[in-house]
Design an enzyme around this catalytic site. Structure first.
Site, PDB file in Angstrom:
ATOM      1  N   GLN A   1       0.813  -1.212   0.000  1.00 15.62           N
ATOM      2  CA  GLN A   1       0.000   0.000   0.000  1.00 15.62           C
ATOM      3  C   GLN A   1       0.849   1.267   0.000  1.00 15.62           C
ATOM      4  O   GLN A   1       0.301   2.376  -0.026  1.00 15.62           O
ATOM      5  CB  GLN A   1      -0.922  -0.007   1.224  1.00 15.62           C
TER       6      GLN A   1
ATOM      7  N   HIS B   1      -0.831  -0.121   5.776  1.00 15.33           N
ATOM      8  CA  HIS B   1      -1.214   0.823   6.829  1.00 15.33           C
ATOM      9  C   HIS B   1      -0.141   1.882   7.074  1.00 15.33           C
ATOM     10  O   HIS B   1       0.333   2.074   8.202  1.00 15.33           O
ATOM     11  CB  HIS B   1      -1.542   0.091   8.126  1.00 15.33           C
TER      12      HIS B   1
ATOM     13  N   GLU C   1     -14.186   4.623  11.091  1.00 17.03           N
ATOM     14  CA  GLU C   1     -14.592   5.676  12.024  1.00 17.03           C
ATOM     15  C   GLU C   1     -14.372   7.072  11.451  1.00 17.03           C
ATOM     16  O   GLU C   1     -13.449   7.303  10.684  1.00 17.03           O
ATOM     17  CB  GLU C   1     -13.775   5.580  13.320  1.00 17.03           C
TER      18      GLU C   1
ATOM     19  N   TYR D   1     -10.216 -10.007  10.061  1.00 10.99           N
ATOM     20  CA  TYR D   1     -10.487 -10.516   8.714  1.00 10.99           C
ATOM     21  C   TYR D   1     -10.726 -12.029   8.716  1.00 10.99           C
ATOM     22  O   TYR D   1     -11.344 -12.574   7.808  1.00 10.99           O
ATOM     23  CB  TYR D   1      -9.330 -10.162   7.777  1.00 10.99           C
TER      24      TYR D   1
END
Length: 373
Positions: free
Chosen positions: A89, A151, A244, A265
């Protein structure tokens, strides 16, 4: 073929919209709108910034900084980027301009960086002369590094005092978010020279790193400043459920992974708790996850019906979410662009009064959301 759009004194040369999109109208509960295609064939675009002259900068996660000049995506990437790593990522991520960019031409980039010790999130300051970057200086590095390729967080935002907020994800190692001597899993606030911002909540506290502003955050990929209260609002990815929206408060612990509305997960629970003493509860959450990315309050004149609404992009759910806010609470939620079937990576409020969107794919696009002609 090009056509010129002039709105509120802000002129843009806009690329011709493909007929299939130009003929498609989209509806909101409050108004109808269209999309204008500004640029196409971007490699996983991640962030968008508006230059004072009306041009735009776009980051591509694959490691290029692109310039849209007079409505045309320039063929050659901007030169002079810092050394970065494209892994999982990670890659070239956010870009924001210095609040005094018109005078100093400084901008800030977040990105993944790799050494023998592993990967991490870095932030660099650079000078942009309209063609290339120079005077590139690393002003923040999250430590310790790890081998994980996920992340990275990496959203950037300035507060009204000119301090820079940096989100750092938990790097896929959830317990790190509860360790205040580990830079992962929180929001850091620094000066533009990379020093801890004055009045940070953990200054001179041996149990916490002094750049921390909040902690217990899983992976924030949306950050914006409220146009009236000037508070910094964020959203973050939950696991399976539990995305959130939060309003940042100095020193607050947002609970990950002690509390969450999501599950692992694997389908197993992470915790039985969704709230507990000493934890800041979210303003709003999604279950199931929408995978939020990008966030902006609408403050323009093109859509008076949307004034003050909050817009959030969704990756997995492939939509744009509109939230009406009243007295600091979410009172209405509406899904938009579900028929577009695009992963919305970034949402920006443009100086032209339009919302701007980036889509996440190997042939990513830049869209403007505009009223129906």
């Amino acid at each position: 073929m090009l056509r010129t759009i002039a709105l509120t004194g802000f002129c843009l040369m806009v690329l011709h919209t493909p007929d299939s999109l130009a003929e498609q109208l989209f509806s909101s509960d409050k108004t109808d709108f269209q999309l204008q295609t500004i640029a196409t064939n971007l490699e996983h675009p991640w962030s968008l910034a508006f230059l004072p002259n009306g041009d735009q900068l776009v980051t591509e996660r694959t490691g290029q900084l692109r310039l849209i000049r007079d409505g045309k995506l320039q063929k050659e990437p901007v030169r002079g980027l810092p050394d970065l790593a494209v892994s999982g990522q990670g890659g070239l991520l956010d870009v924001v301009l210095h609040p005094e960019f018109s005078d100093n031409h400084q901008l800030f980039l977040s990105y993944a960086h790799k050494t023998r010790e592993g990967l991490t999130t870095r932030v660099a300051r650079a000078v942009f002369d309209g063609e290339a970057l120079s005077d590139v200086n690393v002003i923040f590095e999250a430590l310790p590094r790890s081998r994980a390729g996920r992340h990275f967080g990496s959203r950037l935002e300035f507060d009204q005092e000119g301090y820079l907020y940096i989100s750092v994800g938990d790097r896929g190692e959830m317990d790190r978010a509860q360790d205040r001597q580990d830079d992962a899993g929180g929001v850091h606030r620094i000066t533009t020279d990379g020093e801890p911002a004055p009045a940070n909540p953990f200054l001179n506290n041996a149990s916490a790193n002094d750049t921390f502003y909040t902690w217990g955050n899983r992976n924030i990929q949306g950050m914006t400043r409220h146009p009236e209260t000037k508070e910094i609002w964020t959203h973050e990815h939950g696991p399976r459920g539990g995305d959130e929206i939060n309003i940042l408060e100095a020193g607050a612990n947002y609970g990950w992974p002690k509390v969450t509305y999501g599950i692992d997960y694997s389908g197993l629970p992470i915790t039985s708790k969704t709230t507990m003493e000493g934890i800041k509860d979210p303003l709003h959450y999604w279950d199931p996850s929408i995978a939020p990315s990008g966030m902006a309050f609408y403050t323009g004149d093109l859509f008076p019906e949307w004034q003050g609404d909050l817009f959030v992009g969704a990756l997995v759910m492939r939509k744009l979410v509109r939230l009406s806010i009243a007295n600091g609470d979410v009172v209405e939620e509406e899904d938009l662009l579900t028929d577009l079937d695009e992963r919305i990576r970034d949402v920006r409020m443009g100086p032209d009064g339009a919302l701007w969107l980036l889509t996440d794919s190997s042939r990513g696009k830049v869209y403007r959301v505009v009223p129906v002609e």
